[in-house]
Design a protein around this motif. Structure first.
Motif, short mmCIF file in Angstrom:
data_model
loop_
_atom_site.label_atom_id
_atom_site.label_comp_id
_atom_site.label_asym_id
_atom_site.label_seq_id
_atom_site.Cartn_x
_atom_site.Cartn_y
_atom_site.Cartn_z
N TYR A 1 0.70 -1.17 0.06
CA TYR A 1 -0.09 0.01 0.04
C TYR A 1 0.78 1.27 0.05
CZ TYR A 1 -4.40 -2.78 0.72
OH TYR A 1 -5.34 -3.37 0.54
N GLY A 2 2.19 1.11 0.56
CA GLY A 2 3.02 2.13 0.30
C GLY A 2 3.35 2.64 -1.00
N GLU A 3 3.26 1.84 -1.89
CA GLU A 3 3.29 2.15 -3.39
C GLU A 3 1.92 2.57 -4.28
OE1 GLU A 3 4.83 -0.68 -2.35
OE2 GLU A 3 6.53 0.39 -1.61
N SER A 4 0.94 1.53 -3.81
CA SER A 4 -0.09 1.55 -4.77
C SER A 4 -1.12 3.11 -4.26
CB SER A 4 -1.22 0.41 -4.55
OG SER A 4 -1.33 0.11 -3.09
N LEU A 5 -0.78 3.44 -2.96
CA LEU A 5 -1.73 4.42 -2.45
C LEU A 5 -0.70 5.71 -2.53
CD1 LEU A 5 -3.65 3.06 0.72
CD2 LEU A 5 -4.39 3.35 -1.76
N SER A 6 -1.06 6.98 -2.75
CA SER A 6 -0.27 8.01 -2.84
C SER A 6 -0.22 8.53 -1.45
CB SER A 6 -0.98 9.29 -3.74
OG SER A 6 -2.23 9.80 -2.99
N ASP A 7 0.72 9.42 -1.00
CA ASP A 7 0.89 10.00 0.15
C ASP A 7 -0.23 10.45 0.79
OD1 ASP A 7 3.42 8.90 0.29
OD2 ASP A 7 4.46 11.09 0.18
N GLN A 8 -0.87 11.21 0.09
CA GLN A 8 -2.19 11.66 0.29
C GLN A 8 -3.34 10.92 0.83
OE1 GLN A 8 -2.48 15.45 1.17
NE2 GLN A 8 -4.43 14.18 2.19
N GLN A 9 -3.45 10.04 -0.05
CA GLN A 9 -4.40 8.82 0.11
C GLN A 9 -4.04 7.93 1.53
OE1 GLN A 9 -3.86 6.70 -3.76
NE2 GLN A 9 -6.20 7.03 -4.19
N GLN A 10 -3.07 7.82 1.87
CA GLN A 10 -2.47 7.09 2.92
C GLN A 10 -3.06 8.12 4.24
OE1 GLN A 10 1.53 6.08 3.31
NE2 GLN A 10 1.61 5.44 1.09
N ARG A 11 -2.65 9.31 4.01
CA ARG A 11 -3.26 10.31 5.31
C ARG A 11 -4.72 10.14 5.06
NH1 ARG A 11 1.43 13.46 3.20
NH2 ARG A 11 -0.17 14.71 1.94
N ASP A 12 -5.31 10.47 4.29
CA ASP A 12 -6.80 10.34 4.06
C ASP A 12 -7.21 8.94 4.98
OD1 ASP A 12 -6.68 12.63 2.97
OD2 ASP A 12 -7.13 11.78 0.86
N LEU A 13 -6.67 7.82 4.48
CA LEU A 13 -7.23 6.69 5.15
C LEU A 13 -6.88 6.78 6.61
CD1 LEU A 13 -6.07 3.43 3.12
CD2 LEU A 13 -8.44 3.92 4.09
N LEU A 14 -5.84 7.11 7.04
CA LEU A 14 -5.39 7.25 8.36
C LEU A 14 -6.24 8.13 9.18
CD1 LEU A 14 -1.47 7.43 8.31
CD2 LEU A 14 -3.03 5.45 9.43
N ALA A 15 -6.61 9.23 8.52
CA ALA A 15 -7.57 10.03 9.26
C ALA A 15 -9.20 9.56 9.19
CB ALA A 15 -7.92 11.48 8.30
N TYR A 16 -9.43 8.68 8.42
CA TYR A 16 -10.69 7.91 8.49
C TYR A 16 -10.54 7.06 9.76
CZ TYR A 16 -14.36 4.74 7.64
OH TYR A 16 -15.48 3.87 7.48
N MET A 17 -9.45 6.20 9.90
CA MET A 17 -9.43 5.33 10.78
C MET A 17 -9.28 5.91 12.08
SD MET A 17 -7.27 1.99 9.38
CE MET A 17 -5.80 2.92 8.49
N GLN A 18 -8.53 6.97 12.44
CA GLN A 18 -8.39 7.81 13.45
C GLN A 18 -9.87 8.30 14.06
OE1 GLN A 18 -5.97 11.44 13.71
NE2 GLN A 18 -5.07 10.60 15.71
N ALA A 19 -10.69 8.44 13.11
CA ALA A 19 -12.01 9.02 13.49
C ALA A 19 -13.20 7.84 13.84
CB ALA A 19 -12.72 9.85 12.31
N LEU A 20 -12.33 6.63 13.58
CA LEU A 20 -13.41 5.55 14.04
C LEU A 20 -13.36 5.20 15.47
CD1 LEU A 20 -12.52 3.03 11.15
CD2 LEU A 20 -14.53 4.54 11.41
N ARG A 21 -14.37 5.60 16.14
CA ARG A 21 -14.29 5.61 17.74
C ARG A 21 -15.35 4.59 18.29
NH1 ARG A 21 -9.78 8.02 18.93
NH2 ARG A 21 -10.43 8.66 20.84
N GLY A 22 -15.98 3.93 17.60
CA GLY A 22 -16.95 3.18 17.94
C GLY A 22 -18.45 3.42 17.67
N GLU A 23 -18.72 4.65 17.06
CA GLU A 23 -20.07 5.42 17.06
C GLU A 23 -20.71 4.32 15.84
OE1 GLU A 23 -17.53 7.11 17.38
OE2 GLU A 23 -17.63 8.51 19.13
N GLU A 24 -20.31 4.01 15.06
CA GLU A 24 -20.65 3.38 13.73
C GLU A 24 -21.54 2.08 14.41
OE1 GLU A 24 -17.86 4.39 14.16
OE2 GLU A 24 -17.45 5.70 12.54
N SER A 25 -21.25 1.57 15.35
CA SER A 25 -21.66 0.27 15.91
C SER A 25 -23.10 0.68 16.73
CB SER A 25 -20.93 -0.52 16.67
OG SER A 25 -20.46 0.09 18.00
N ARG A 26 -23.39 1.86 16.88
CA ARG A 26 -24.74 1.86 17.55
C ARG A 26 -25.88 1.90 16.59
NH1 ARG A 26 -22.12 7.38 20.59
NH2 ARG A 26 -20.77 6.23 22.06
#
Lengths: 530, 260
Positions: free
Chosen positions: B235-260
């Motif tokens: 994924y280091g090659e197939s995703l751009s740096d910006q895409q990696q940061r976007d993905l990380l930002a999404y995962m960092q925002a996953l706090r469990g609210e989606e399971s409610r």
């Protein structure tokens, strides 16, 4: 009932009671008593071998549970049950114990004593078993006490405190009865205690002698501790020793010095940590010692079974003591003198390049724990840790298990706080390299390996060998297993549903051989179908 | 003697106030901090790193804590755990004093600020469920596959650093229970998947289609356990740096609210 019949009944009852008493002679002859299991290692030499052969390599595939006793208690069941006169005596974790009817597995009595909430513990609340003399059972409790129970009722006869648990002392060891005394060790080296071996009068509970495993000022060996570090020197004694009646010597292994991983506060060899001690049974005086790991900084306790075997070494018959040490080496010593006979690495060892002629490890530099960490093999748990071993005179082989793999050791300076961990830092596993294990069979006269049975996890159970050519073992994943003792091939297994953390025992009851073990929180007795 | 007096004082204070204390009674006491460090390494370092740098658990060496920066906040998290994460409650396994010592050790780290991810969580979400293909194996709430770890609360239980490493080098630190079992049958077929269990006599696994298999060692040619991830690397090659940061930002925002 007329008077004569009544008197005859009383006399018969007394005679039966007298027959049921376990005296010193019965303990000395325990190896010949097929219907009992009277002490931790089955005999004073700690062989854990029974000549019983009804269950053998041909028919072991047909054994099945005869009964199961669910204790209802959680925690680590590491007990060696005792068996006598139709009753099994079992200790459990958290100061529980039971007497069970051998015919049915039904409970006859239950003993329990609360564990103090403020008891500092490193490693759970297990207990490794009873000792017996007369009609009394002896067990330690977690809060460093020793109790004598009436074997018929489970009532407390006497109770003594070995040490103050608030200072970090605790106890898990199965006592050893020798010459009318109850000999026990102690635990606490992870909390900066100074440890000992005690002997108590079996009748009264009065302490007859104490041997401090860390010598005090003016005593030989105290000079091997820099400054006042001896006060926190550890050297716990948490696994049962063995006894040679002819030499009247008790053999008992000692644990790590404290703090475990930081050697800086305790310059010197740190006697008698990580050592085998030979003590006069009557006085507790030291006759000889052998230190396996001088100035240990890897937590390599040397408490594993000291097994007494008469064996030929280099063409000479020797009264040997064999011992599989946590530091990765199998040792043979002369048990009359403590003379080093040989040592052989049995698992991956990267910290020593063999031994001197006196048995001192030749160190490979770079294995002191550091803040960043150093990779050393074996890991903290060993090698062979505490789990009960077995010697079969039938195969001539000595059996023990081994944790295999390495760990990263981190060290750090730490001030001592009474009752708190005094480890000097910690270990971590190597990424992608899970610790595994094995059961090993070695020639006790040479250390040559005869077979190895690989385990996917570090071992949890002890071992039992029998005259049926079998070696019984358990696994962390819950299998209870019978191996061919000569070749190490599995012949039978049962998934018990809980980790097997105890060594098995065997006995004959009403003409039938049983093999029993703790598994999970249950006690299971196996036999051939009728 | 100094620590004896301090311990007596603390015992009285703790006994009187229990968890009501706002500040660790061992604050600044070197002996207690040393003991706290030892306890931390023994009980906490497997998840939070030997130097509290983070790992499976968040870094604790940054001087800031997600549940609050008061000593009492840190105490509460240690004593009560964090529901929905792997952080257990130590209140029943350790003394109050010992927990305060760990708190005092953790307060020795100077505040350096939480790591910020310069990414767009919404774009990361679209990538996760779209071109990135992450949702095929990972579940968030009730959506997604179940071949890989459930990420519903991953933002609460993993540091950004750990998430980045897991994305770029999945083999580096496998989640507990995510080893691979590879079985070769007697007729030469190879079946591999996520191991549900392995022991000295058998293995159970779940293949990529989700089918469960169970094998006895005596019935097959070989059973091997491999500690590598089934998650594709690269994924280091197939995703751009910006895409990696976007993905990380999404995962960092996953706090469990989606399971409610």
């Amino acid at each position: 009932m007329n008077r004569q019949v009544w008197l005859a009944s009383i006399l018969l009852a007394c005679a039966a009671a007298a027959l049921g008493q376990v005296d010193s002679e019965a303990l000395a002859n325990s190896q010949q008593d097929d219907e009992s299991w009277l002490m931790y290692g089955r005999n004073y030499s700690a062989w854990r071998y029974s000549p019983l052969d009804e269950i053998d390599t041909e028919n072991v595939g047909r054994i099945a549970p005869a009964w199961i006793f669910q204790t209802g208690e959680s925690g680590k069941f590491q007990t060696t049950p005792l068996v006598r006169d139709g009753v099994m005596y079992v200790t459990g974790p958290s100061n529980h114990a039971w007497a069970l009817d051998l015919k049915t597995g039904r409970e006859l009595w239950h003993y329990s004593e609360p564990v103090p909430g403020d008891l500092p513990l490193c490693c759970g609340k297990p207990n490794r078993g009873f000792a017996i003399l007369g009609n009394r059972l002896f067990k330690v409790n977690m809060q460093a006490t020793l109790v004598a129970l009436d074997a018929t009722t489970g009532d407390v006869v006497w109770e003594v405190e070995s040490a103050d648990y608030r200072k970090g002392y605790s106890n898990t060891v199965a006592p050893l009865v020798v010459n009318g005394m109850v000999v026990v060790g102690i635990a606490g080296a992870e909390f900066g205690t100074r440890d000992f071996i005690d002997a108590y009068d079996a009748e009264t509970g009065e302490r007859r002698w104490r041997f401090w495993t860390v010598p005090g000022p003016g005593e030989p060996g105290n000079e091997t501790w820099g400054g006042d570090s001896w006060k926190r020197g550890g050297a716990s004694t948490w696994i049962t020793g063995s006894y040679d009646p002819e030499l009247n010597l008790i053999y008992w292994g000692t644990g790590n010095p404290g703090p475990d991983l930081d050697g800086a506060p305790r310059p010197g060899d740190n006697l008698y940590s990580d050592s085998m001690l030979a003590l006069d049974a009557d006085t507790g005086e030291l006759r000889w010692y052998f230190q396996f790991t001088p100035h240990d900084v890897h937590d390599w306790d040397s408490v594993a079974d000291p097994v007494l075997i008469d064996v030929e070494v280099d063409g000479q018959p020797r009264k040997a003591l064999v011992h599989a040490n946590r530091n990765g080496h199998f040792y043979a010593l002369d048990r009359t003198s403590g003379e080093f006979l040989f040592a052989r690495a049995y698992t991956e060892v990267n910290w020593a390049d063999g031994m001197t002629s006196a048995g001192r490890p030749i160190l490979i530099p770079g294995h002191e724990p550091t803040d960043e960490g150093t990779l050393t093999c074996p890991g903290m748990g060993g090698g062979h840790n505490w789990h009960a071993t077995s010697y079969s005179p039938q195969t001539g082989l000595y059996y023990f298990n081994s944790g295999d793999g390495c760990q990263i050791y981190h060290g750090a300076t730490q001030d001592f706080v009474e009752g708190e961990y005094y480890l000097g830092s910690a270990m971590e596993n190597v990424t992608g390299e899970p610790r595994e294990g094995s059961i090993l069979a070695v020639d006790p006269g040479t250390g040559d390996r005869r077979w190895r049975f690989a385990l996917v996890s570090p071992p949890t159970s002890g071992l039992l060998s029998t005259g049926g050519g079998l070696l019984f073992a358990g696994t962390a994943e819950g299998y209870f297993v019978a191996l061919d003792a000569a070749r190490g091939k599995p012949l039978w297994r049962l998934q018990t549903g809980g980790p097997v953390r105890a060594p098995a025992i065997t006995y004959r009851f009403e003409g039938r051989q049983y093999v029993a073990t703790a598994a999970g929180s249950a006690i299971i007795a196996f036999a051939l179908p009728r | 003697m100094r620590w004896r007096v301090l311990t007596l004082f603390v015992s009285l204070a703790v006994a009187a106030a229990g968890q009501e204390l706002e500040r660790s009674p061992f604050h600044g006491d070197e002996a207690s901090i040393g003991a706290g460090k030892a306890s931390f390494r023994l009980r906490c370092s497997a998840c939070h790193g030997i130097h509290a740098e983070g790992g499976k658990g968040p870094p604790l060496n940054r001087g800031e804590f997600s549940a609050g920066n008061r000593d009492a906040d840190i105490y509460r998290v240690i004593a009560q755990g964090v529901p929905g994460t792997e952080m257990p409650a130590y209140g029943t396994r350790s003394t109050e004093e010992n927990i305060w010592r760990i708190v005092s050790f953790l307060r020795t780290f100077e505040a350096v600020g939480d790591e910020r991810v310069d990414g767009d969580a919404e774009r990361g979400e679209a990538l996760f469920w779209g071109a990135g293909g992450c949702g095929g194996c990972h579940k968030v709430g009730r959506r997604g596959g179940s071949y890989g770890p459930d990420l519903t609360r991953i933002g609460r239980s993993r540091s950004v650093q750990h998430l980045r490493e897991a994305l770029l080098d999945p083999d580096e630190d496998l989640p507990a229970g995510y080893f691979v079992v590879k079985v070769v049958t007697r007729d030469g077929k190879t079946i591999s998947g996520i191991g549900s269990g392995i022991d000295d006599f058998s293995a159970q696994l779940r293949d990529v289609s989700g089918k469960l298999h169970s094998f006895l060692r005596e019935d097959v040619e070989s059973i091997e356990r491999e500690f590598k991830s089934v998650m594709p690397s690269g994924y280091g090659e197939s995703l751009s740096d910006q895409q990696q940061r976007d993905l990380l930002a999404y995962m960092q925002a996953l706090r469990g609210e989606e399971s409610r």
